[in-house]
Design a protein around this motif. Structure first.
Motif, short mmCIF file in Angstrom:
data_model
loop_
_atom_site.label_atom_id
_atom_site.label_comp_id
_atom_site.label_asym_id
_atom_site.label_seq_id
_atom_site.Cartn_x
_atom_site.Cartn_y
_atom_site.Cartn_z
N TYR A 180 -8.08 -7.22 41.89
CA TYR A 180 -7.24 -6.29 41.13
C TYR A 180 -8.08 -5.49 40.13
O TYR A 180 -7.91 -4.27 39.99
CB TYR A 180 -6.16 -7.07 40.39
N VAL A 332 0.79 -9.40 39.80
CA VAL A 332 0.10 -9.18 41.07
C VAL A 332 0.54 -10.24 42.08
O VAL A 332 0.43 -11.45 41.82
CB VAL A 332 -1.43 -9.24 40.88
N TYR A 357 3.19 -5.45 41.29
CA TYR A 357 1.98 -4.82 41.82
C TYR A 357 1.77 -5.28 43.27
O TYR A 357 1.47 -6.45 43.53
CB TYR A 357 0.77 -5.18 40.97
#
Length: 715
Positions: A180, A332, A357
């Motif tokens: 990420y 995430v 995300y």
């Protein structure tokens, strides 16, 4: 030489390499970017990956999957026994370690879990070498953040069997955070939460990313929660449905269960994109076909327990990270099971509608991060600060765990403490290592033990042994001990496969740490009170013996104190579980006897070293005061004569000031001293002069002791 990153998953694995300034996924020989973590054996060959997966329903007895759930575990663990009922292949008990039995090349062959994992790693290694065009030996391999030391050790062993030089075992959510960070390196400082729900494990990690520094704030999870558990629920649901429909019992048929499992996994994936899925299996059991339609709503209701569990873990991890959910910039998603709509819905609701995300492929994020870390170990482009998932400590007093490395401590790390003997003339010390969050060792997980020999004989509490806990960047623990006087050493690397931290233990430790917080605090208080009493008795006993040797106290006083201390220590050995209030009372009783005997030393010895220079000079006049009055008479309570002078009255008034430091009878010593001087034949004027000097010393002493009261009370 090029290093690669590998995500060794429960259901699927993935391999990546960092080159051309970016991480690239390496496809397998069939062109797929992820490879089933599956190995199958036939009469003629061994199959790995996609080919092995296709054998699952027919060659179930020789097709090995979910091996990650067995690695580093013991055979007798409850969760292992539960899994064995659903696995198609045979698992034997070899010294309480799972050993898998298959028929390969018409011969019965056995493998340990790490050997099977090594086969999957070898397959990925060959794919990487074909893609890169050169030999590959260096790799970073990922593990769940909540993997214990034994599971990590066996995973590393699997890598070594596959021919890898394992550079690091990297926590899976941390690897995903690196992926990420690379994607969002221009975004500035950010707080992120990695929600990693894969095929067999679940991790939540809260991290901060700033100036190329990746810092883990807290981690939580479950090493036995993932898509496979959802499949198991479905298998159990449909097998019961089939049994009721046809009045049979298919639970003893591994072939039927294996075929049903394959169908359930396919239906689960279908429900991520549709509201209904069909399950059709010809001749499932006793030649009976099975056909049904399964709705997403039923699937969600069936697995609601697991879904709720993931959200509770998220909430707890945020609490440990001391971050409000509104401070999280991105959530995430990692792992194939995060594609389940209900999971995403619950997460979004928990984070007040925040957009999740989803830019990084959840199946590939961990491998991409591992590849980036493999490159970073050579070039140092960013700094990674990971943590310890659970506290590690040593057993003391037979049942108490003294934490050495606390949960969420950054790794790599080294912590050192000093321990001592519990018995007189003890020459060996058994050091037991535990992991967990409770105060009592019985509530934590035993990891291993070792014996330190050759300690020089000494009274208990005198010997000093330095105990060092060291955790490397892969989270593997190394414990060593050294006797400070004799220099004797010993060490252990915690890898005892018979002592593991199972999922049930982790869940219990975490829940119990909250549920029994008060009980743990009471145990800590009891332990503290016990140590304080023991320490005071030992110090008092030693001080009495030393002072008698220096002729500062009488033989009677020395014998009296030693006997009292010995009695106290004997009582303590017989009452180790005594209530803290009782222990404190015993300490007060011992202090009430010891302090009056020792208090005289403040006037005639200790004063010299603690008062200002001018006061010490005044005090020198009284070096030989004991020839005028014995120590007991000076410490005794004195009732002044009605004819006492005004100076005497003033001294008593000062001595009774509520803020003074020191025993209440010190002021009385003035009259005792004066009377003693006169009794020796000295005239009134000389006696008064020396008593006046005594006043000055006493006032200085009180003032000095006001400032050092806390320090002197320990005496």
């Amino acid at each position: 030489m090029t290093a690669i990153g590998i995500d060794l998953g429960t259901s699927y694995s993935c391999v990546a390499v960092f080159r051309n300034n970016r991480a690239e996924i390496i496809a397998n020989d069939e062109g797929n970017r992820v490879t089933p973590s599956c190995v199958s054996f036939t009469d003629t060959e061994r199959l790995i990956g996609d080919e092995a997966k296709s054998e699952e329903s027919m060659n179930y007895a020789n097709t090995l999957l979910q091996i990650k759930r067995l690695i580093g575990r013991t055979y007798d663990e409850e969760i292992v026994q539960k899994d064995l009922k659903l696995l198609g292949f045979e698992v034997l008990n070899k010294d309480n370690k799972p050993q898998i039995q298959v028929n390969y090349l018409n011969k019965v062959t056995t493998f340990y879990p790490e050997e099977v994992s090594a086969m999957v790693l070898t397959h990925l290694k060959e794919a990487a070498e074909a893609y890169i065009g050169s030999k590959v030996t260096d790799a970073v391999i990922t593990v769940p953040a909540y993997f214990n030391d034994s599971q990590r050790k066996e995973t590393k062993h699997a890598g070594e069997i596959a021919g890898f030089n394992v550079l690091q075992l990297l926590n899976e959510p941390t690897a995903a955070a690196i992926a990420y960070g690379i994607e969002n390196e221009d975004e500035g400082a950010r707080n992120i939460l990695i929600f990693d729900l894969g095929g067999g494990t679940f991790d939540v990690t809260v991290m901060s990313i700033k100036n190329n520094v990746f810092e883990v704030k807290a981690t939580g999870g479950d090493t036995h929660l993932g898509g496979e558990d959802l499949d198991n629920r479905m298998v159990d649901y449909f097998s019961k449905m089939f049994n009721e429909m046809h009045n049979v019992n298919m639970m003893n048929s591994k072939r039927a269960l294996s075929r049903l499992r394959v169908a359930c996994e396919a239906a689960k994936k279908k429900l991520s994109v549709a509201t209904h899925a069909k399950i059709q299996i010809d001749g499932l059991y006793n030649g009976i076909d099975f056909k049904t339609t399964f709705s997403r709503a039923t699937f969600e209701n069936l697995n609601n327990y697991y879904f709720d569990k993931t959200i509770k873990t998220v909430e707890k991890t945020l609490t440990e990270a001391m971050l409000d959910k509104n401070k999280i910039d991105d959530v995430v998603l990692v792992g194939g099971s995060t594609r389940i709509p209900k999971i995403r819905e619950m997460l979004q609701k928990f984070f007040s509608g925040k957009t999740l995300y989803k830019t990084i492929n959840p199946d590939e994020a961990v491998a991409l991060g591992a590849a980036a870390q493999a490159e970073n170990l050579k070039l140092g482009k960013f700094i990674l600060r990971d943590i310890v998932p659970l506290s590690l400590g040593v057993e003391v007093d037979g049942d108490f765990m003294s934490a050495v490395i606390l949960k969420n401590t950054k790794i790599p790390t080294t912590r050192t403490i000093n321990v001592t003997t519990a018995r007189d003339d003890q020459t060996t010390l058994n050091i037991s290592i535990y992991q967990g969050e409770r105060a009592a060792t019985i509530d934590n997980m035993f990891l291993g033990a070792f014996l330190l020999e050759g300690i020089l004989p000494a009274p208990r509490g005198v010997a000093s042994v330095e105990l060092c806990f060291e955790i490397d960047s892969s989270g593997i623990l190394d414990v060593s001990a050294r006797d400070m006087k004799s220099g004797q050493k010993n060490k252990i690397i915690i890898n005892d496969e018979k002592r593991l931290l199972a999922e049930k233990d982790i869940a219990r430790m975490t829940a119990d740490a909250e549920k029994f917080k008060q009980a743990d605090e009471e145990l800590r208080n009891q332990h503290k009170s016990k140590n304080e009493l023991e320490d005071f008795a030992l110090r008092t006993k030693q001080s009495a013996q030393d002072l008698y040797s220096d002729q500062k106290i009488t033989k009677h006083e020395e014998r009296h104190l030693v006997e009292l201390c010995t009695e106290t220590l004997t009582w303590l050995d017989l009452n180790k579980k005594a209530n803290p209030a009782v222990l404190k009372q015993k300490k007060i009783e011992l202090e009430s006897i010891a302090h009056p005997i020792f208090s005289q030393l403040y006037l005639f010895d200790h004063t010299k070293t603690n008062l200002p220079k001018n006061s010490r000079e005044n005090c020198a006049e009284f070096d030989n005061v004991e020839k005028f009055a014995d120590a007991d008479s000076i410490a005794a309570t004195w009732s002044p004569s009605p004819n006492s002078s005004t100076d005497d009255s003033t001294t008593f008034s000062n001595s009774n000031n509520e803020n003074r430091a020191g025993p209440s009878n010190w002021g009385n010593g003035r009259s005792t001293l004066r009377a003693s001087l006169i009794s020796t034949g000295q005239n009134e004027q000389e006696s008064l002069k020396k008593v006046t000097s005594y006043d000055q010393v006493l006032k200085s002493l009180r003032q000095k002791l006001k400032n050092t009261n806390d320090e002197e009370e320990d005496f």
